[in-house]
Design a protein around this motif. Structure first.
Motif, PDB file in Angstrom:
ATOM      1  N   PRO A  92       0.757  -1.108   0.088  1.00 41.32           N
ATOM      2  CA  PRO A  92       0.118   0.201   0.109  1.00 41.32           C
ATOM      3  C   PRO A  92       0.822   1.193  -0.013  1.00 41.32           C
ATOM      4  O   PRO A  92       1.832   1.347   0.448  1.00 41.32           O
ATOM      5  CB  PRO A  92      -0.892  -0.199   1.316  1.00 41.32           C
ATOM      6  CG  PRO A  92      -0.663  -1.536   1.752  1.00 41.32           C
ATOM      7  CD  PRO A  92       0.500  -2.088   1.011  1.00 41.32           C
ATOM      8  N   ASP A  94       2.189   4.593   1.186  1.00 44.58           N
ATOM      9  CA  ASP A  94       2.309   5.439   2.519  1.00 44.58           C
ATOM     10  C   ASP A  94       2.670   6.813   2.079  1.00 44.58           C
ATOM     11  O   ASP A  94       3.805   7.215   1.579  1.00 44.58           O
ATOM     12  CB  ASP A  94       3.133   4.551   3.435  1.00 44.58           C
ATOM     13  CG  ASP A  94       3.312   5.436   4.746  1.00 44.58           C
ATOM     14  OD1 ASP A  94       2.714   6.623   4.859  1.00 44.58           O
ATOM     15  OD2 ASP A  94       3.768   4.886   5.643  1.00 44.58           O
ATOM     16  N   GLN A 125       0.747  -5.774 -10.109  1.00 50.05           N
ATOM     17  CA  GLN A 125      -0.376  -5.074  -9.271  1.00 50.05           C
ATOM     18  C   GLN A 125      -1.298  -4.258 -10.015  1.00 50.05           C
ATOM     19  O   GLN A 125      -0.643  -3.831 -11.083  1.00 50.05           O
ATOM     20  CB  GLN A 125       0.239  -4.566  -8.175  1.00 50.05           C
ATOM     21  CG  GLN A 125       1.132  -3.005  -8.309  1.00 50.05           C
ATOM     22  CD  GLN A 125       2.299  -3.299  -8.754  1.00 50.05           C
ATOM     23  OE1 GLN A 125       2.822  -4.377  -9.693  1.00 50.05           O
ATOM     24  NE2 GLN A 125       3.274  -2.458  -8.474  1.00 50.05           N
ATOM     25  N   PRO A 128      -0.694   1.622  -8.654  1.00 49.40           N
ATOM     26  CA  PRO A 128      -0.902   2.173  -7.337  1.00 49.40           C
ATOM     27  C   PRO A 128      -1.366   3.587  -7.325  1.00 49.40           C
ATOM     28  O   PRO A 128      -1.400   4.155  -8.405  1.00 49.40           O
ATOM     29  CB  PRO A 128       0.621   2.459  -7.013  1.00 49.40           C
ATOM     30  CG  PRO A 128       1.438   1.503  -7.670  1.00 49.40           C
ATOM     31  CD  PRO A 128       0.560   1.268  -9.262  1.00 49.40           C
TER      32      PRO A 128
END
Length: 174
Positions: A92, A94, A125, A128
């Protein structure tokens, strides 16, 4: 009389507890709203404030990985400093832990903080996100051995007339 006071107090406590559940004290701003993005940017600015001093960034593990990057007619990104310990593919995002910082020359020639850059190698993935802002990519590595990746500049050190998350800053030059 004592029982009536206890009953009134108990009723007041039940009512207060019910209202606390029904009416939250402070609702979080909706994801992607301007106030949510401002909150994330404030977290990033606070996290990198100490790195206005390049020596503090070096002590924290940021290492130089590029010369000053500039594209004629487009502007500059600056010198990239990477903290390898913060690179976690697929993790994730930050806002308090940018994987890279960019620096460029000040009016006196010293390096000054220009932006925080968020970086993730592409491991399949989803793109982001920094709040509602998608990263750029996936894109090929920018040098020998550099991975296909996603990245996102947040111009928290210098104003960027092209936008907070633009890749290059037309007001900056190497």
């Amino acid at each position: 009389m004592r029982n009536l006071t206890r009953s009134a107090l108990a009723g007041t406590l039940v009512l207060a507890a019910t209202l606390a559940v029904v009416v939250p004290a402070q609702a979080a701003p909706p994801a992607g709203s301007p106030s949510e993005m401002n909150r994330l940017l404030a977290q990033t600015r606070a996290a990198v404030a100490e790195y206005r001093d390049l020596d503090a960034a070096l002590a924290a593990g940021y290492i130089p990985i590029s010369e000053c990057v500039e594209e004629p007619g487009v502007g500059a990104m600056g010198v990239h400093y990477l903290n390898p310990a913060l690179v976690a593919p697929g993790a994730p995002v930050d806002p308090r832990a940018p994987q890279m910082l960019t620096y460029g020359p000040s009016a006196t020639g010293e390096l000054e903080l220009w932006s925080a850059e968020f970086f993730q190698p592409d491991v399949g993935q989803p793109t982001p996100m920094y709040g509602s802002q998608p990263f750029d990519g996936p894109m090929p590595g920018h040098g020998p051995g550099a991975p296909v990746h996603y990245d996102l500049h947040a111009w928290v050190g210098k104003h960027n007339p092209a936008g907070m998350f633009a890749e290059f800053n037309p007001a900056m030059h190497c």
